[in-house]
Structure formats: C-alpha cells, structure tokens
Design a protein around this motif. Structure first.
Motif, PDB file in Angstrom:
ATOM      1  N   GLY A   8       5.277   2.171  -2.063  1.00  0.00           N
ATOM      2  CA  GLY A   8       6.811   2.192  -2.106  1.00  0.00           C
ATOM      3  C   GLY A   8       7.162   3.775  -2.373  1.00  0.00           C
ATOM      4  O   GLY A   8       6.447   4.520  -2.099  1.00  0.00           O
ATOM      5  N   VAL A  12       8.480   5.297  -8.059  1.00  0.00           N
ATOM      6  CA  VAL A  12       8.713   3.952  -8.034  1.00  0.00           C
ATOM      7  C   VAL A  12       7.996   3.180  -9.103  1.00  0.00           C
ATOM      8  O   VAL A  12       8.270   2.360  -9.591  1.00  0.00           O
ATOM      9  CB  VAL A  12       8.794   3.032  -6.694  1.00  0.00           C
ATOM     10  N   GLU A 108       4.404  -4.390  -2.612  1.00  0.00           N
ATOM     11  CA  GLU A 108       5.492  -3.251  -2.375  1.00  0.00           C
ATOM     12  C   GLU A 108       6.228  -3.218  -3.586  1.00  0.00           C
ATOM     13  O   GLU A 108       6.913  -4.383  -3.908  1.00  0.00           O
ATOM     14  CB  GLU A 108       6.273  -3.749  -1.213  1.00  0.00           C
ATOM     15  N   GLU A 110      10.027  -1.606  -5.285  1.00  0.00           N
ATOM     16  CA  GLU A 110      11.260  -0.986  -5.061  1.00  0.00           C
ATOM     17  C   GLU A 110      11.850  -0.849  -6.430  1.00  0.00           C
ATOM     18  O   GLU A 110      11.753  -1.660  -7.178  1.00  0.00           O
ATOM     19  CB  GLU A 110      12.011  -1.678  -3.938  1.00  0.00           C
ATOM     20  N   ARG A 116      14.257   5.812 -10.688  1.00  0.00           N
ATOM     21  CA  ARG A 116      13.501   6.458  -9.846  1.00  0.00           C
ATOM     22  C   ARG A 116      13.353   8.007 -10.429  1.00  0.00           C
ATOM     23  O   ARG A 116      12.286   8.655 -10.636  1.00  0.00           O
ATOM     24  CB  ARG A 116      13.133   6.375  -8.604  1.00  0.00           C
ATOM     25  N   ASN A 152      11.123   1.625   2.088  1.00  0.00           N
ATOM     26  CA  ASN A 152      10.889   0.142   2.073  1.00  0.00           C
ATOM     27  C   ASN A 152      10.865  -0.566   3.033  1.00  0.00           C
ATOM     28  O   ASN A 152      11.608  -0.212   4.049  1.00  0.00           O
ATOM     29  CB  ASN A 152      11.690  -0.460   0.726  1.00  0.00           C
ATOM     30  N   ARG A 165       6.683  -8.530  -2.889  1.00  0.00           N
ATOM     31  CA  ARG A 165       7.651  -7.354  -3.000  1.00  0.00           C
ATOM     32  C   ARG A 165       8.151  -7.707  -4.376  1.00  0.00           C
ATOM     33  O   ARG A 165       8.596  -8.691  -4.686  1.00  0.00           O
ATOM     34  CB  ARG A 165       8.433  -7.591  -1.810  1.00  0.00           C
ATOM     35  N   ASN A 167      11.032  -5.897  -7.019  1.00  0.00           N
ATOM     36  CA  ASN A 167      12.126  -4.868  -7.752  1.00  0.00           C
ATOM     37  C   ASN A 167      11.761  -4.505  -9.003  1.00  0.00           C
ATOM     38  O   ASN A 167      11.836  -5.429 -10.007  1.00  0.00           O
ATOM     39  CB  ASN A 167      13.515  -5.264  -7.575  1.00  0.00           C
TER      40      ASN A 167
END
Length: 186
Positions: A8, A12, A108, A110, A116, A152, A165, A167
């Motif tokens: 990522g 992150v 992954e 995000e 961030r 991403n 993935r 978040n």
C-alpha cells in the motif's frame, strides 16, 4: 513456508500491521525499511548503487527464508501498480517462495490521506525509519508519489486467490492483523 506481502502507499500502516501480525503468528517481519536504513548511511536509496544493494540484501534474505524450515515471513512493500517493473518484482519475489513449495498471501492496505499524514509523524514510524525523520521531506515525498504513481490496485486487478484488501483508516494495526490472521488462517 508462508510469505505475507503487505503493500500500500506510504504511511498506510504496513510496518505497524506487520509488527502486530508478527506478534500473533509464527511469522517474522521484514519491513522494507530494514534494508533501506541499512544502506542509506552509505548510498541514498534513490541512487543506482543504493537500489542495487537494497535489492541484493532483500533477494538473498528471501532465498534463504524460502529454503528454510521457518514458518514464514511478512514483507512490506510500496507497489506502484502503473510501473511494469514493480509487477515483475512482486512476481519474482513470490516465485522464490512458491518454487520452494511456499504459499503467498497478499494484504493490500488503503487509508485516507489525512490519516496517512498523521501516521507519517507517528513515534513508532520515526523510531524505525531514520530516513523519515525529516518530516517535511517525508510528507513532500508522500504527496508527490500520489501524483506520480498509482499505489493501490483497481478492483479485480489482483487475481491471486490469497488476497485481501483492507481500508484501515479507522482500524488499529492490531485489528487489521487479527483480520488478516483469521482470513488466511495463519
């Protein structure tokens, strides 16, 4: 042998999630800055020689781990999806483990830009990554990379079966690590 690739954009939470995952599994964390910080006092990572040495150390460690009797490792990586060489690098690393009978898992991450930027200043990050301690430079690099690269994946772009993935804008690193462990039964 299990190889967990956490990827990522910068800040992150890859290293922090990797550290939490290491705590709850038998896997060893090898975050990307371990080699960058090793080489940086001699050759800046942005130079040809710096990149060569970082790549050499990583490859040798990957080869040794893939052939070992250890449970596995976690590696963190900033993957530019619009750069062919990054795809080739990821495939090469995965092949090192798969050719020895290992399993590869893609994680992954995000998160929102605002989060961030906050994480970019975290004490843990700055303790582990000397090259990030110049906050102004680090933030500029983070923002510039967003304009230069796609960090991403697109929906459906990663076709591997062992892929998740997440978040993690509003999740702790421990929560993310727990999800990863449960999802892949690590």
């Amino acid at each position: 042998m299990k190889f967990v690739l956490i990827f990522g954009p910068q800040a992150v939470g890859k290293m922090t999630v990797g550290h939490e995952l290491e705590k709850i599994t038998d896997l060893k964390l090898f975050h990307n800055h371990m080699t960058i910080e090793l080489v940086n006092p001699f050759f800046d990572y942005g130079t040809r020689e710096g990149k060569r040495l970082v790549g050499l150390f990583r490859e040798e460690l990957f080869k040794a781990m893939a052939k070992s009797d250890q449970s596995g490792m976690i590696f963190t990586y900033v993957w530019a999806f619009d750069i062919k060489e990054d795809w080739e690098y990821v495939e090469k690393v995965c092949q090192l483990f798969e050719s020895e009978g290992g399993s590869v898992y893609f994680v992954e991450l995000e998160a929102d830009l605002e989060e961030r930027l906050v994480r970019n200043r975290s004490t843990y990050r700055l303790e582990q990554k000397a090259s990030k301690r110049n906050i102004e430079r680090s933030e500029n690099d983070l923002l510039k990379s967003m304009d230069q690269y796609r960090l991403n994946s697109y929906e459906g772009e990663i076709e591997r079966a062992n892929y998740i993935r997440i978040n993690n804008t509003n999740l702790t690193a421990a929560e993310v690590a727990s999800r990863v462990r449960e999802h892949f039964e690590l």
